[in-house]
Design a protein around this motif. Sequence first.
Motif, PDB file in Angstrom:
ATOM      1  N   GLU A  26      -5.584   5.981  65.938  1.00  7.76           N
ATOM      2  CA  GLU A  26      -5.700   7.379  65.481  1.00  7.76           C
ATOM      3  C   GLU A  26      -4.581   8.243  66.065  1.00  7.76           C
ATOM      4  OE1 GLU A  26      -7.852   8.745  63.212  1.00  7.76           O
ATOM      5  OE2 GLU A  26      -8.469   6.673  62.867  1.00  7.76           O
ATOM      6  N   GLN A  29      -1.450   7.552  64.129  1.00  2.00           N
ATOM      7  CA  GLN A  29      -1.494   8.197  62.820  1.00  2.00           C
ATOM      8  C   GLN A  29      -1.129   9.677  62.948  1.00  2.00           C
ATOM      9  OE1 GLN A  29      -5.347   7.604  61.107  1.00  2.00           O
ATOM     10  NE2 GLN A  29      -4.960   5.468  60.604  1.00  2.00           N
ATOM     11  N   TYR A  30      -1.580  10.309  64.019  1.00  4.09           N
ATOM     12  CA  TYR A  30      -1.301  11.735  64.213  1.00  4.09           C
ATOM     13  C   TYR A  30       0.166  11.961  64.572  1.00  4.09           C
ATOM     14  CZ  TYR A  30      -1.618  16.434  66.095  1.00  4.09           C
ATOM     15  OH  TYR A  30      -1.420  17.766  66.338  1.00  4.09           O
ATOM     16  N   SER A  38      -6.232  11.787  60.808  1.00  3.66           N
ATOM     17  CA  SER A  38      -6.977  11.337  61.984  1.00  3.66           C
ATOM     18  C   SER A  38      -8.325  12.033  61.994  1.00  3.66           C
ATOM     19  CB  SER A  38      -6.217  11.696  63.259  1.00  3.66           C
ATOM     20  OG  SER A  38      -4.977  11.052  63.285  1.00  3.66           O
ATOM     21  N   ASP A  42     -13.776   8.074  62.614  1.00  4.72           N
ATOM     22  CA  ASP A  42     -13.261   6.716  62.773  1.00  4.72           C
ATOM     23  C   ASP A  42     -13.542   6.188  64.179  1.00  4.72           C
ATOM     24  OD1 ASP A  42     -12.328   6.779  60.185  1.00  4.72           O
ATOM     25  OD2 ASP A  42     -10.293   7.369  60.756  1.00  4.72           O
TER      26      ASP A  42
END
Length: 74
Positions: A26, A29-30, A38, A42
């Motif tokens: 996550e 992804q950010y 994000s 999750d």
Amino acid sequence: MALSLYRRASALQTALVSTGIALVIEGLQYVLVLGRISSIDDLLWAFTGGLLGGAGGVLCRKRVKTKRRSTTRL
């Protein structure tokens, strides 16, 4: 599940490892802005899945131990 089967980790330890891996994903992804969002959901699902998989691994490990013990007694 494999972590709890082969490394003798508890269900909670397995859940924490899976949550840590999800946290890294996550975070990437950010930071990398891959077009994905994000979300805390999750991480919660990763923890839940790790807990269930870890519990399943612990149960399987215990079942294998009892089978080995019962066959050696014969």
